[in-house]
Design a protein around this motif. Structure first.
Motif, PDB file in Angstrom:
ATOM      1  N   UNK A  14      75.508  38.232 -18.449  1.00  0.00           N
ATOM      2  CA  UNK A  14      75.516  39.583 -17.870  1.00  0.00           C
ATOM      3  C   UNK A  14      74.851  40.573 -18.824  1.00  0.00           C
ATOM      4  N   UNK A  15      75.097  40.426 -20.130  1.00  0.00           N
ATOM      5  CA  UNK A  15      74.491  41.346 -21.102  1.00  0.00           C
ATOM      6  C   UNK A  15      72.966  41.207 -21.160  1.00  0.00           C
ATOM      7  N   UNK A  16      72.464  40.072 -20.705  1.00  0.00           N
ATOM      8  CA  UNK A  16      71.015  39.844 -20.693  1.00  0.00           C
ATOM      9  C   UNK A  16      70.397  40.137 -19.328  1.00  0.00           C
ATOM     10  N   UNK A  17      71.178  40.729 -18.437  1.00  0.00           N
ATOM     11  CA  UNK A  17      70.655  41.131 -17.135  1.00  0.00           C
ATOM     12  C   UNK A  17      70.921  40.138 -16.027  1.00  0.00           C
ATOM     13  N   UNK A  18      71.630  39.066 -16.322  1.00  0.00           N
ATOM     14  CA  UNK A  18      71.956  38.081 -15.300  1.00  0.00           C
ATOM     15  C   UNK A  18      73.159  38.499 -14.485  1.00  0.00           C
ATOM     16  N   UNK A  19      73.498  37.666 -13.526  1.00  0.00           N
ATOM     17  CA  UNK A  19      74.641  37.965 -12.658  1.00  0.00           C
ATOM     18  C   UNK A  19      75.828  37.084 -13.021  1.00  0.00           C
ATOM     19  N   UNK A  20      77.013  37.658 -12.872  1.00  0.00           N
ATOM     20  CA  UNK A  20      78.240  36.908 -13.104  1.00  0.00           C
ATOM     21  C   UNK A  20      78.447  35.931 -11.937  1.00  0.00           C
ATOM     22  N   UNK A  21      79.110  34.824 -12.211  1.00  0.00           N
ATOM     23  CA  UNK A  21      79.399  33.868 -11.145  1.00  0.00           C
ATOM     24  C   UNK A  21      80.289  34.515 -10.099  1.00  0.00           C
ATOM     25  N   UNK A  22      80.095  34.142  -8.839  1.00  0.00           N
ATOM     26  CA  UNK A  22      80.957  34.660  -7.783  1.00  0.00           C
ATOM     27  C   UNK A  22      82.338  34.015  -7.893  1.00  0.00           C
TER      28      UNK A  22
END
Length: 169
Positions: A14-22
């Motif tokens: 998330x800190x690198x711009x990705x998305x958290x798992x649903x």
């Protein structure tokens, strides 16, 4: 430790711009972590029940840790191993935990990355990377891998109890 690694990994992503798992993927991941912890702990408990000294334990830990890295496809892609080794990987219970985690954590990225590619290209990639296991033409389904983890954990747990009860006599 696996749960901590998952949380730290998610924070990093998330800190690198990705998305958290649903929520569904997180739930599946926690279920697999619990199954793996049960199966692997039971297997190791049985194995260490044969060890009599700290030195032997240290040596066995090094050997077993290295072996697990190879037999779960962590050190080398499963598809690059000889056929006999690939079969060993597929019957080694911890490999099924790694298989399930690869499927859960990589599913969305694989679907996105292979969008528009021929189905055979994606299938070949999945098999080489250990995201799909096949016995002949039959693909191992997630429920089969979960069953393997549950059954192997139960068997090794019962063997460990039996072995430890024999040591007391």
């Amino acid at each position: 430790l696996t749960t901590i690694t998952l949380v730290v990994g998610e924070i990093y992503i998330v800190s690198q711009g990705g998305e958290i798992l649903d929520a569904a993927s997180l739930g599946k991941t926690f279920l697999v972590i619990i199954l793996c912890a049960f199966s692997n702990t039971a297997m190791l408990l049985f194995l260490i029940s044969f060890i009599k000294s700290e030195g032997a334990f240290a040596g066995a830990s090094t050997i077993v840790g290295t072996m697990i890295g190879f037999l779960t496809g962590i050190y080398v892609n499963i598809g690059s191993l000889p056929e006999a080794m690939q079969m060993m990987v597929k019957i080694f219970p911890p490999s099924h935990g790694a298989l399930l985690l690869r499927q859960i954590l990589g599913e969305e990225l694989i679907a996105e990355g292979f969008d528009g590619a021929p189905a055979q290209v994606e299938s070949d990639f999945r098999e080489v990377m250990g995201i799909s296991f096949f016995f002949g033409d039959t693909e191992v389904e997630p429920w089969m891998s979960m069953g393997i983890l549950l059954v192997s954990g139960t068997v090794f747990f019962l063997l460990a109890i039996w072995r430890l009860s024999m040591k007391k006599k």
